[in-house]
Design a protein around this motif. Sequence first.
Motif, short mmCIF file in Angstrom:
data_model
loop_
_atom_site.label_atom_id
_atom_site.label_comp_id
_atom_site.label_asym_id
_atom_site.label_seq_id
_atom_site.Cartn_x
_atom_site.Cartn_y
_atom_site.Cartn_z
N LEU A 62 0.81 -1.21 0.00
CA LEU A 62 0.00 0.00 0.00
C LEU A 62 0.85 1.26 0.00
CD1 LEU A 62 -2.81 -1.03 2.51
CD2 LEU A 62 -3.05 -0.68 0.06
N LEU A 63 2.07 1.18 0.52
CA LEU A 63 2.98 2.33 0.54
C LEU A 63 3.91 2.33 -0.66
CD1 LEU A 63 3.89 2.46 4.33
CD2 LEU A 63 2.26 3.87 3.08
N SER A 64 3.53 1.63 -1.71
CA SER A 64 4.30 1.61 -2.96
C SER A 64 3.68 2.59 -3.95
CB SER A 64 4.33 0.20 -3.54
OG SER A 64 4.95 0.19 -4.81
N PHE A 65 4.50 3.48 -4.51
CA PHE A 65 4.05 4.48 -5.46
C PHE A 65 4.69 4.19 -6.82
CE2 PHE A 65 3.85 6.35 -1.29
CZ PHE A 65 2.66 7.05 -1.28
N SER A 158 5.80 -5.18 -19.18
CA SER A 158 6.06 -5.95 -20.39
C SER A 158 7.07 -7.06 -20.19
CB SER A 158 6.54 -5.02 -21.51
OG SER A 158 7.72 -4.33 -21.10
N ASP A 159 7.90 -6.98 -19.15
CA ASP A 159 8.85 -8.05 -18.87
C ASP A 159 8.26 -9.17 -18.04
OD1 ASP A 159 8.55 -6.66 -16.55
OD2 ASP A 159 10.67 -6.26 -16.20
N GLY A 160 6.94 -9.10 -17.77
CA GLY A 160 6.26 -10.14 -17.03
C GLY A 160 6.17 -9.93 -15.54
N GLU A 161 6.83 -8.92 -15.00
CA GLU A 161 6.82 -8.68 -13.56
C GLU A 161 5.57 -7.91 -13.16
OE1 GLU A 161 9.70 -6.74 -10.10
OE2 GLU A 161 10.31 -6.75 -12.22
N GLU A 162 5.08 -8.20 -11.97
CA GLU A 162 3.93 -7.50 -11.40
C GLU A 162 4.40 -6.64 -10.23
OE1 GLU A 162 0.93 -10.25 -10.31
OE2 GLU A 162 0.30 -10.66 -12.39
N VAL A 163 4.02 -5.37 -10.26
CA VAL A 163 4.43 -4.41 -9.23
C VAL A 163 3.19 -4.01 -8.44
CG1 VAL A 163 5.51 -2.17 -8.77
CG2 VAL A 163 6.30 -3.56 -10.70
N PRO A 164 3.10 -4.36 -7.17
CA PRO A 164 1.96 -3.90 -6.36
C PRO A 164 2.11 -2.43 -6.01
CG PRO A 164 3.47 -5.17 -5.01
CD PRO A 164 4.00 -5.24 -6.41
#
Length: 362
Positions: A62-65, A158-164
Motif C-alpha cells: 500500500l505504501l508503494s508508489f 512488459s517483462d512479465g513482472e507484477e508491481v503492487p
Amino acid sequence: RPRRRRRPRRRRRPRRRRRRPTGRGSAATAAGDLREPICCSSSSSSSSLSLSRGGHDEISDLLSFVVVGGGATSCEFTTELCDFVRQDLTKWYPKLASRVTVHLVEAGPKILTSFDESLAGYYANFLRRRRVDLRTGVAVTEVAEPSKNGGASKMRLSDGEEVPFGLAVWSAGLAPVNFVRDQADIEKHRGRIVVDQYLRIPKLGGRVFAIGDCAVGRDTLLPPTASVAEQQGAYLAKCFNTTYHKVVEHRTGGKEELPVPAPVPPAAMPSSLLEFLDGLLFDPSPAFRYVERGSMASMGLGRGILDLSKTGVPGGPTVSGFAAFLAWRGAYLSKQLSFANMILVPMFWFKSWFFGRDISRF
C-alpha cells in the motif's frame, strides 16, 4: 558526645509502567507499534484492512508508489514525492516512512528524451541516489483492479513482472479524445489531426483550426507539449486580430476559403511583458513558426536542470544545480496570470520550506 549512626536508606523499587491495552481498534497501537494486530474500519465504508504479523507485506504494497512516464512532469513529481517522504513523512510516521517505495517506469530507453544526454543521465543518477526504482525499456501492459477489501492493486509490466502499488500516477501518452477519434472525414496521422502551415484543417475552407497535442503539421512534427500549444494559440490570436476579423461573412458567403493571414511575429518570449521583443528579434511570417525556448525541470528544493542547447543560439549552455533551480522558479512565476499570484506563490514556497508541508484536510 557519641555520634549517632545513620540508618541505611531503603532503595525504592522502580515503578513499572503500565502498558496500555493493544486490542483491536486501539489508536495507540495504530500510531505506535505496527507489530501488534490492528483492524482499521470505517462506518462510511465497508472496506477494512487487517494488519497482522503476517500482513506486513500488505503495508509495503500500500505504501508503494508507481509513476508511469519518463518526461519532465513524471520526474518532477517523483522528486517532490521523495522530498515529502524524506523531509515530512519521517517526522509524522517514522515507522511507516521506511516502508515507502517509489517506482518510475518508462517505456523508452531513457528518461527526459527531449533534454541533452548529459542532463538526462545526471537526473537519472540523482533519482537512483534517492532510492527510486528506475525502470527504462519497460512498458505497462495491464493494471489490475484493486481488491474489494481495500488492498493494493497490481501493475503488470512488459517483462512479465507484477508491481503492487497503493497509488499510481500516469504521466505517459494518452489516446486521442473521442471527438477527435470520431472525425472520420478528417486526415489524421497517428490519431492526430493533420494541419497546414497556418494551423488550418484542409478541405474545410480555412475556417477550422486545430492546435495542441491533437494536431500535427504536414511537414513538421512538433512535440505535444504546453510550450507548442501556447505559441500556437498566440499565433492564432494575432492572425484573428490582424486578418480574420476583417473578413465579412456576407462577402464570402461562408463558402469561399479564407485568405492567408498577414505576416505576424512568432510568440517567442515566455512572458507577455517581453512581447515587444518578438517583433525586434524575429521577422514576421504568415505561417506559424515554433521557437524553441529551452527545456527545464526541477529536482526538488535547490536543484534543477536547464537545457538551452536547442534554442537556436550558438553554443547554448546546459546548466544544472542551483542556477537551473532559480531559472525554473523564475519561469514559473512569469507564467502567473495575476500580480497577486506572483506574490502569494513565493509565500507558499517559504511556508513549505520553513514549516514543512501541510497535509491537513478540511
